[in-house]
Write a protein that holds these residues in place. Structure first.
Motif, PDB file in Angstrom:
ATOM      1  N   ALA A  34       1.025  -1.041   0.198  1.00 44.80           N
ATOM      2  CA  ALA A  34       0.117   0.330   0.030  1.00 44.80           C
ATOM      3  C   ALA A  34       0.491   1.895  -0.298  1.00 44.80           C
ATOM      4  O   ALA A  34       0.862   2.129  -0.145  1.00 44.80           O
ATOM      5  CB  ALA A  34      -0.581  -0.075   1.475  1.00 44.80           C
ATOM      6  N   VAL A  35       1.946   1.181   0.528  1.00 46.79           N
ATOM      7  CA  VAL A  35       2.720   3.135   1.075  1.00 46.79           C
ATOM      8  C   VAL A  35       3.631   2.697  -0.370  1.00 46.79           C
ATOM      9  O   VAL A  35       3.890   4.228  -1.261  1.00 46.79           O
ATOM     10  CB  VAL A  35       3.835   1.783   1.547  1.00 46.79           C
ATOM     11  CG1 VAL A  35       5.442   3.292   2.144  1.00 46.79           C
ATOM     12  CG2 VAL A  35       3.278   2.915   3.504  1.00 46.79           C
ATOM     13  N   MET A  40       3.252   5.905  -5.846  1.00 50.94           N
ATOM     14  CA  MET A  40       3.725   5.723  -7.068  1.00 50.94           C
ATOM     15  C   MET A  40       2.993   6.708  -7.876  1.00 50.94           C
ATOM     16  O   MET A  40       3.100   7.064  -8.600  1.00 50.94           O
ATOM     17  CB  MET A  40       3.481   4.555  -7.477  1.00 50.94           C
ATOM     18  CG  MET A  40       3.518   4.176  -9.069  1.00 50.94           C
ATOM     19  SD  MET A  40       3.245   2.040  -9.981  1.00 50.94           S
ATOM     20  CE  MET A  40       1.583   2.232  -8.831  1.00 50.94           C
ATOM     21  N   ALA A  41       2.110   6.367  -7.059  1.00 53.57           N
ATOM     22  CA  ALA A  41       0.968   7.490  -7.516  1.00 53.57           C
ATOM     23  C   ALA A  41       0.452   9.491  -6.777  1.00 53.57           C
ATOM     24  O   ALA A  41       0.146   9.558  -7.534  1.00 53.57           O
ATOM     25  CB  ALA A  41      -0.373   7.039  -6.783  1.00 53.57           C
ATOM     26  N   GLY A  42       1.350   9.147  -6.987  1.00 51.94           N
ATOM     27  CA  GLY A  42       1.897  10.744  -5.728  1.00 51.94           C
ATOM     28  C   GLY A  42       2.732  11.642  -6.528  1.00 51.94           C
ATOM     29  O   GLY A  42       3.572  10.895  -7.477  1.00 51.94           O
ATOM     30  N   PRO A  53      -6.258  13.732  -7.718  1.00 54.48           N
ATOM     31  CA  PRO A  53      -6.848  12.932  -6.742  1.00 54.48           C
ATOM     32  C   PRO A  53      -5.954  12.068  -6.382  1.00 54.48           C
ATOM     33  O   PRO A  53      -5.841  10.925  -7.789  1.00 54.48           O
ATOM     34  CB  PRO A  53      -7.574  12.844  -6.354  1.00 54.48           C
ATOM     35  CG  PRO A  53      -9.128  13.356  -7.407  1.00 54.48           C
ATOM     36  CD  PRO A  53      -7.367  14.026  -8.432  1.00 54.48           C
ATOM     37  N   GLY A  54      -4.718  11.052  -5.619  1.00 57.04           N
ATOM     38  CA  GLY A  54      -4.572  10.512  -5.642  1.00 57.04           C
ATOM     39  C   GLY A  54      -4.696   8.905  -6.340  1.00 57.04           C
ATOM     40  O   GLY A  54      -4.532   8.241  -7.161  1.00 57.04           O
ATOM     41  N   ASP A  60      -5.875   5.079 -12.399  1.00 60.59           N
ATOM     42  CA  ASP A  60      -5.906   5.318 -13.957  1.00 60.59           C
ATOM     43  C   ASP A  60      -4.835   4.059 -14.589  1.00 60.59           C
ATOM     44  O   ASP A  60      -4.609   3.712 -15.597  1.00 60.59           O
ATOM     45  CB  ASP A  60      -5.560   7.151 -14.246  1.00 60.59           C
ATOM     46  CG  ASP A  60      -5.213   6.530 -16.108  1.00 60.59           C
ATOM     47  OD1 ASP A  60      -5.922   6.620 -17.147  1.00 60.59           O
ATOM     48  OD2 ASP A  60      -4.477   7.501 -16.147  1.00 60.59           O
ATOM     49  N   LEU A  61      -3.733   4.692 -13.787  1.00 60.48           N
ATOM     50  CA  LEU A  61      -2.549   3.426 -13.932  1.00 60.48           C
ATOM     51  C   LEU A  61      -2.913   1.823 -13.709  1.00 60.48           C
ATOM     52  O   LEU A  61      -2.334   1.243 -14.794  1.00 60.48           O
ATOM     53  CB  LEU A  61      -1.495   4.053 -13.096  1.00 60.48           C
ATOM     54  CG  LEU A  61      -0.660   4.632 -12.818  1.00 60.48           C
ATOM     55  CD1 LEU A  61      -0.025   5.500 -11.361  1.00 60.48           C
ATOM     56  CD2 LEU A  61       0.041   5.530 -13.825  1.00 60.48           C
TER      57      LEU A  61
END
Length: 68
Positions: A34-35, A40-42, A53-54, A60-61
């Motif tokens: 999760a971290v 990765m999304a940040g 938003p994250g 999307d990824l």
């Protein structure tokens, strides 16, 4: 005089394999995943307010990876 030894027997079904994991063996990999997913999304640089938003970026990824 030698002591008599008794074979150890376990009650239960024959051939059954039971594996018991400690709680941290499941929680730590899930937390690490999760971290890393959040990192990765940040965004690359910290900003006071973000328009993206994250969770939307994560979705999307994920969609992009699945479409390939």
């Amino acid at each position: 005089m030698p002591a008599r030894t008794y074979p150890r027997t376990r009650p239960g079904t024959a051939g059954a394999l039971t594996v018991r994991l400690p709680w941290w063996a499941l929680v730590l990999p899930a937390a690490a995943f999760a971290v890393l997913l959040v990192l990765m999304a940040g965004p690359g640089q910290a900003q006071a307010a973000s328009t993206d938003p994250g969770i939307a970026r994560i979705l999307d990824l994920t969609r992009q990876v699945l479409v390939r």
